[in-house]
Design a protein around this motif. Structure first.
Motif, PDB file in Angstrom:
ATOM      1  N   VAL A   1      54.872 -77.148 -25.212  1.00 40.62           N
ATOM      2  CA  VAL A   1      56.160 -76.424 -24.663  1.00 40.62           C
ATOM      3  C   VAL A   1      55.862 -75.086 -24.268  1.00 40.62           C
ATOM      4  N   ASN A   2      55.170 -74.144 -24.982  1.00 41.71           N
ATOM      5  CA  ASN A   2      54.897 -72.708 -24.781  1.00 41.71           C
ATOM      6  C   ASN A   2      54.004 -72.087 -25.688  1.00 41.71           C
ATOM      7  N   PRO A   3      52.908 -71.525 -25.323  1.00 48.12           N
ATOM      8  CA  PRO A   3      52.119 -71.363 -26.195  1.00 48.12           C
ATOM      9  C   PRO A   3      52.474 -69.721 -26.704  1.00 48.12           C
ATOM     10  N   VAL A   4      53.316 -69.009 -25.982  1.00 40.86           N
ATOM     11  CA  VAL A   4      53.844 -67.733 -26.606  1.00 40.86           C
ATOM     12  C   VAL A   4      54.749 -68.173 -28.117  1.00 40.86           C
ATOM     13  N   GLY A   5      54.998 -69.265 -28.222  1.00 44.12           N
ATOM     14  CA  GLY A   5      55.715 -69.549 -29.461  1.00 44.12           C
ATOM     15  C   GLY A   5      54.839 -69.463 -30.770  1.00 44.12           C
ATOM     16  N   PHE A   6      53.586 -69.638 -30.590  1.00 39.19           N
ATOM     17  CA  PHE A   6      52.857 -69.485 -31.747  1.00 39.19           C
ATOM     18  C   PHE A   6      53.057 -68.040 -32.358  1.00 39.19           C
ATOM     19  N   PHE A   7      53.497 -67.224 -31.819  1.00 39.14           N
ATOM     20  CA  PHE A   7      53.737 -65.872 -32.498  1.00 39.14           C
ATOM     21  C   PHE A   7      54.907 -66.056 -33.570  1.00 39.14           C
ATOM     22  N   GLY A   8      55.654 -66.970 -33.353  1.00 38.46           N
ATOM     23  CA  GLY A   8      56.627 -67.403 -34.452  1.00 38.46           C
ATOM     24  C   GLY A   8      55.925 -67.814 -35.672  1.00 38.46           C
ATOM     25  N   MET A   9      54.822 -68.470 -35.662  1.00 38.67           N
ATOM     26  CA  MET A   9      54.058 -68.871 -36.732  1.00 38.67           C
ATOM     27  C   MET A   9      53.391 -67.814 -37.533  1.00 38.67           C
TER      28      MET A   9
END
Length: 224
Positions: free
Chosen positions: A125-133
């Motif tokens: 989906v979107n690697p930037v989403g990792f910052f949610g983790m």
């Protein structure tokens, strides 16, 4: 006008409170868990913490050049986080558990699903989403780690060398969170912002399930 960090915290509050209300966490805060439960927690912590650096590297490898500042931030995170799973194994050993059995073992279903979700989102989906983790794991650590370590050390009668992972992360992640807040406030792309919020919400729920999978002596108290 709210900063993105303030919006992120506001929009994930319900999921965050759901995590903090898990009986296993509430009991740990009161020192009302057994040594077996603490060891079971460390086992699951090992199985997700060992993926922290690989997940960061996976996310960083998928970022476009236009988001080089995020890749650089992930490099800093990697330098801070590398090897922390070994701290957990040392805590297990010093607390009387079988560290090598944990190393060779498999995670609970809930832990496996949380990690699988993170890898999937980063790659699909979107690697930037990792910052949610990152928000979930470091935010939870700040709220709980040091307090729980001190409480459990007293209630279980264990030495400081059984709590190196929890004790270090409470203070360490306070600095990380300041860095995180400044970093995410630089993210102005609406899709990236929504990806971070989305992943944070999902990981809060999945992390709650990880804790719920840990047996604890207070379980019967919470049966309705």
């Amino acid at each position: 006008m709210k900063t993105f960090f303030e919006r992120l915290m506001a929009e994930t509050e319900a999921e965050r409170m759901r995590l903090y209300s898990v009986p296993q966490i509430m009991d740990a805060m009161q020192g009302d868990i057994s040594l077996d439960s603490y060891l079971a927690y460390l086992e699951q912590a090992y199985h997700h913490v060992k993926h922290t650096v690989p997940l960061m590297m996976a996310a960083g490898s998928r970022l476009p050049q236009s988001k080089e500042y995020l890749r650089e931030a992930l490099v800093e995170y990697v330098e801070e986080e590398v090897g922390h799973q070994e701290w957990i194994l040392n805590d297990i050993k010093h607390a009387g558990g079988n560290a090598e059995q944990v190393r060779r073992g498999e995670p609970n279903e809930a832990t496996e699903m949380m990690i699988a979700y993170a890898y999937d989102y980063v790659s699909r989906v979107n690697p930037v989403g990792f910052f949610g983790m990152v928000l979930v794991l470091e935010g939870t650590s700040i709220q709980l780690a040091t307090n729980v370590a001190n409480t459990l050390q007293a209630s279980l009668g264990l030495g400081e060398n059984c709590f190196s992972y929890l004790s270090s992360h409470g203070s360490l992640d306070q600095e990380h969170m300041k860095f995180f807040e400044k970093l995410v406030n630089q993210i102005d792309d609406a899709e990236d912002q929504q990806a971070i919020i989305h992943v944070a919400k999902r990981i809060f729920i999945l992390f709650a399930q990880v804790f719920q999978s840990i047996p604890h002596k207070g379980a019967l108290k919470h049966v309705v």
